[in-house]
Design an enzyme around this catalytic site. Structure first.
Site, PDB file in Angstrom:
ATOM      1  N   HIS A   1      -5.408  -0.357   1.251  1.00 51.71           N
ATOM      2  CA  HIS A   1      -6.476  -0.118   0.279  1.00 51.71           C
ATOM      3  C   HIS A   1      -6.894  -1.454  -0.357  1.00 51.71           C
ATOM      4  O   HIS A   1      -8.078  -1.727  -0.555  1.00 51.71           O
ATOM      5  CB  HIS A   1      -5.950   0.853  -0.781  1.00 51.71           C
ATOM      6  CG  HIS A   1      -6.998   1.596  -1.551  1.00 51.71           C
ATOM      7  ND1 HIS A   1      -6.698   2.404  -2.611  1.00 51.71           N
ATOM      8  CD2 HIS A   1      -8.343   1.647  -1.428  1.00 51.71           C
ATOM      9  CE1 HIS A   1      -7.811   2.921  -3.092  1.00 51.71           C
ATOM     10  NE2 HIS A   1      -8.821   2.486  -2.398  1.00 51.71           N
TER      11      HIS A   1
ATOM     12  N   HIS B   1       4.047   4.730   3.042  1.00 51.04           N
ATOM     13  CA  HIS B   1       3.299   5.030   1.812  1.00 51.04           C
ATOM     14  C   HIS B   1       2.817   3.750   1.132  1.00 51.04           C
ATOM     15  O   HIS B   1       1.628   3.596   0.840  1.00 51.04           O
ATOM     16  CB  HIS B   1       4.199   5.833   0.855  1.00 51.04           C
ATOM     17  CG  HIS B   1       3.567   6.110  -0.474  1.00 51.04           C
ATOM     18  ND1 HIS B   1       2.974   7.314  -0.772  1.00 51.04           N
ATOM     19  CD2 HIS B   1       3.409   5.346  -1.582  1.00 51.04           C
ATOM     20  CE1 HIS B   1       2.472   7.266  -1.993  1.00 51.04           C
ATOM     21  NE2 HIS B   1       2.737   6.085  -2.518  1.00 51.04           N
ATOM     22  N   GLU B   2       3.731   2.838   0.882  1.00 50.27           N
ATOM     23  CA  GLU B   2       3.362   1.613   0.168  1.00 50.27           C
ATOM     24  C   GLU B   2       2.377   0.780   0.992  1.00 50.27           C
ATOM     25  O   GLU B   2       1.485   0.121   0.451  1.00 50.27           O
ATOM     26  CB  GLU B   2       4.601   0.785  -0.186  1.00 50.27           C
ATOM     27  CG  GLU B   2       5.549   1.462  -1.173  1.00 50.27           C
ATOM     28  CD  GLU B   2       4.865   1.934  -2.444  1.00 50.27           C
ATOM     29  OE1 GLU B   2       3.881   1.306  -2.874  1.00 50.27           O
ATOM     30  OE2 GLU B   2       5.308   2.958  -3.005  1.00 50.27           O
TER      31      GLU B   2
ATOM     32  N   HIS C   1      -1.132   1.800   0.277  1.00 50.65           N
ATOM     33  CA  HIS C   1      -1.702   1.095  -0.883  1.00 50.65           C
ATOM     34  C   HIS C   1      -2.140  -0.319  -0.477  1.00 50.65           C
ATOM     35  O   HIS C   1      -3.183  -0.818  -0.903  1.00 50.65           O
ATOM     36  CB  HIS C   1      -0.662   0.964  -1.997  1.00 50.65           C
ATOM     37  CG  HIS C   1      -0.340   2.234  -2.724  1.00 50.65           C
ATOM     38  ND1 HIS C   1      -1.292   3.002  -3.342  1.00 50.65           N
ATOM     39  CD2 HIS C   1       0.851   2.851  -2.969  1.00 50.65           C
ATOM     40  CE1 HIS C   1      -0.704   4.044  -3.930  1.00 50.65           C
ATOM     41  NE2 HIS C   1       0.589   3.968  -3.713  1.00 50.65           N
TER      42      HIS C   1
HETATM   43 ZN   LIG Z   1       2.103   5.310  -4.351  1.00 50.15          ZN
END
Ligand SMILES: [Zn+2]
Length: 688
Positions: A483, A476-477, A480
């Site tokens: 991104h 998940h991290e 980011h």
């Molecule tokens: Zn998050």
């Protein structure tokens, strides 16, 4: 500021990596003070420019302003979260009001807003490229929402609301912390804690000793209503006491009672919204989100609430059958109705029985280095062509923080990725991503992003074995981080994750899907000792249990999200008519059909930190809002062959690379070929 201060100019290290070896505590404060003064002088130059407002002399000048402040803030706030000290805590407290006033001094400056408004009024005649056009739109909207267009008298009122709100929300947070500590559950006898592991028991004994109660046991509360130990404790009475303690926070009367603050915070926010020209605080907040209106948010939440509540009732009946069977078999002396404090205990028992999945036993398959290199990095390489090389010669803020150079398929540089995986006393809880340097063509800056996790450090010489949840968190991290790394924007305002709050979790949630991709899983999940892959029946059990207990999980989340919307859907005039927090909550949950006493809301109002002292006021809906796009994107990858370079390239170019420089719904349409639909989310959570 001393010219030898390492923040005085951009770093000359690779990718402008902050010169950590040279940065000392005494460098931060002068750099902040000079950084603020420098930006105010830059804004002064813009405002006093006799020339007609132009994109160059106003917007671009604003985008170029504050570079020293940005440099020091990125380094300091990363450090204060990841490796705090009495020094960083004191400086953070000192800086908070100064930075708030600094931001007000820019946003409420009438001459500056006049120039932005003048440009905005003739935006269509300026012949702007799409990103610059969007930049102008965003500046105009954000200045307007901050009150830049108000009269001087109304600006004074606004500042007063802001001050009173910051006092009230700070008090809410302090009360919550105090009650969370005071209400920790004290138990006299270890036998009452049957079900906890030896490690959990000794932690409870230590917590009691720390509080001057040697020989007893203390279970500290978590922010959620439901404590993780509710799944483990076999003593029903202790479970009931633990849940009651959690729910008593902020409603006991006395100095830590949060009920009056809930009422005053919501009233102040409603009045501030009216001053800014909105019917409600929720309307003011969603106006600057992809949702746009509270009605759109309400439609989604209510639509999901009906099937979620129905599924929770079906799950409840199954749990009740377990209890009844225990009574029939003589295991339980007498029966009872499944209550909120029984739910987790019986649902975990059912999960083990039905799917044969013991998540605690999976760790040997999830060794950190394999998960990182052969899982997380491998998936990114297959999708985007990028490679990762550790650079031991580059130092970050802590010896645990590892620096990786990221390169394109052809070897050209992308940026740096820094991973600080271990927990320590100086690190705040949770996991997060932030940028140390943000990509921007205007400033010619490269990109450096960081991930912080809180994985317990293994004993010396031992491997780090992750839980399934920690594997998910790392993917998940890292979503980011991608991104941020892939941003290709002109303006610093739009770099990477600088997008709407109800959109920012979308790319990170998308990246979670690769942890269970058959090819990725086969590449990283090998048993630490035997080298065997994760057995197919375990993988099947994990997949089969994906919608297990989702009725409960979705209901408790939606209840909190709806409460947050309801409190901020109050109009200023109606605020004083609401005087009973519990009655207001009950009416909201009944109206949504989420009033099942066995399924309490994830947070009740008096300990709902996200909405009353965090930054999620009228925004707690964001998680499920971005999950609509996440699930729809998962369906797209599945339809198009999953893990391929071609698919990755499309997602990267049309979505990730554009950062905040485009309306995200437009970027989504460009990637997907249409708007997101809700069906994949309904399928995923079993809500059909
Ligand atoms: Zn998050």
């Amino acid at each position: 500021m001393d010219q030898h201060n390492p923040f005085a100019r951009p770093s000359t290290l690779p990718f402008q990596l902050p010169p950590y070896a040279a940065i000392r505590d005494e460098h931060y404060r002068p750099a902040f003070l000079e950084g603020m003064a420098e930006q105010l002088a830059e804004v002064e130059t813009i405002c006093s420019d006799p020339a007609e407002p132009s994109v160059a002399n106003t917007l671009l000048a604003l985008e170029r302003s504050g570079q020293l402040l940005d440099r020091v803030a990125a380094v300091f706030f990363n450090r204060s979260s990841s490796d705090s000290s009495p020094f960083t805590i004191a400086l953070e407290e000192e800086l908070a009001p100064l930075l708030a006033a600094h931001s007000d001094a820019i946003r409420l400056r009438p001459e500056l807003f006049a120039r932005i408004a003048a440009l905005h009024a003739r935006a269509d005649e300026l012949g702007l490229d799409p990103e610059t056009r969007y930049l102008l739109e965003r500046y105009f909207t954000q200045f307007t929402l901050a009150g830049a267009g108000l009269s001087d008298a109304d600006k004074a009122l606004l500042r007063d609301f802001n001050t009173r709100l910051s006092v009230a929300t700070t008090r809410f947070e302090k009360n919550l912390l105090a009650d969370t500590n005071d209400l920790a559950l004290v138990v006299d006898d270890a036998s009452e804690l049957d079900g906890l592991s030896a490690g959990q028991l000794s932690a409870a004994a230590q917590a009691a000793t720390d509080r001057g109660m040697p020989g007893r046991f203390v279970i500290t509360l978590v922010l959620f209503t439901g404590h993780p130990y509710l799944a483990l404790l076999t003593n029903r009475g202790v479970r009931e006491r633990l849940l009651a303690a959690s729910r008593a926070r902020g409603i006991r009367g006395g100095e830590h009672d949060n009920r009056a603050l809930v009422l005053s915070i919501t009233r102040l926010r409603a009045e501030r919204a009216r001053l800014l020209g909105f019917a409600t605080h929720a309307a003011a907040v969603t106006a600057d989100e992809t949702a746009r209106t509270p009605a759109a948010v309400g439609d989604l939440l209510h639509r999901l609430a009906v099937p979620a509540a129905r599924n929770a009732r079906a799950e409840q009946a199954e749990l009740q059958a377990l209890v009844d069977a225990d009574v029939a078999a003589g295991i339980l002396a007498e029966g009872f109705d499944i209550a909120a404090w029984d739910w987790a205990f019986y649902s975990e028992r059912m999960r083990r029985a039905r799917y044969d999945v013991d998540t605690a036993a999976l760790r040997p398959w999830f060794e950190l280095e394999s998960v990182l290199r052969d899982g997380v990095f491998y998936a990114a390489q297959r999708l985007y062509g990028v490679t990762f090389t550790e650079r031991a010669s580059l130092a970050a803020w802590h010896p645990d923080a590892r620096v990786f150079e990221v390169c394109e398929e052809d070897g050209s540089p992308v940026g740096l990725y820094i991973l600080d995986v271990y927990t320590r006393d100086s690190k705040r809880g949770g996991a997060w991503m932030n940028a140390l340097v943000s990509q921007s063509d205007l400033l010619g800056t490269p990109v450096i992003v960081c991930n912080n996790l809180n994985v317990p450090q293994p004993a010396a010489g031992e491997a780090t074995l992750l839980s399934l949840d920690e594997v998910t968190t790392l993917f998940h991290e890292f979503g980011h981080a991608l991104h941020g790394l892939f941003a290709r924007v002109t303006y610093p305002k739009f770099a990477g994750t600088n997008v709407y709050r109800d959109f920012v979790e979308f790319p990170s949630q998308v990246n979670e899907m690769w942890r269970f991709d058959p090819e990725v899983l086969a590449n990283y999940a090998h048993h630490r000792e035997t080298g065997e892959p994760l057995p197919p029946e375990v993988v099947a059990g994990i997949h089969a249990s994906a919608t297990f207990n989702e009725g409960f999980a979705t209901s408790e989340y939606l209840a909190a999200a709806l409460l947050d919307q309801a409190w901020h859907g109050i109009e200023a005039d109606a605020g004083t008519e609401i005087t009973d927090v519990a009655a207001f909550e009950a009416a909201c949950l009944t109206a949504a059909g989420l009033d099942n006493p066995a399924v309490p809301t994830r947070y009740a109002s008096t300990y709902f930190a996200h909405t009353f002292s965090g930054r999620y006021d009228a925004g707690y809906y964001s998680y499920i809002w971005s999950e609509v796009q996440d699930a729809d994107t998962g369906a797209w990858f599945a339809e198009h062959g999953g893990l391929t370079r071609e698919n990755g390239e499309r997602f990267r170019e049309r979505l990730l690379a554009r950062g905040g420089g485009i309306d995200p719904l437009e970027a989504y349409r460009d990637f997907r070929g249409r708007d997101a639909i809700i069906q994949p989310l309904l399928d995923r959570r079993g809500l059909n």
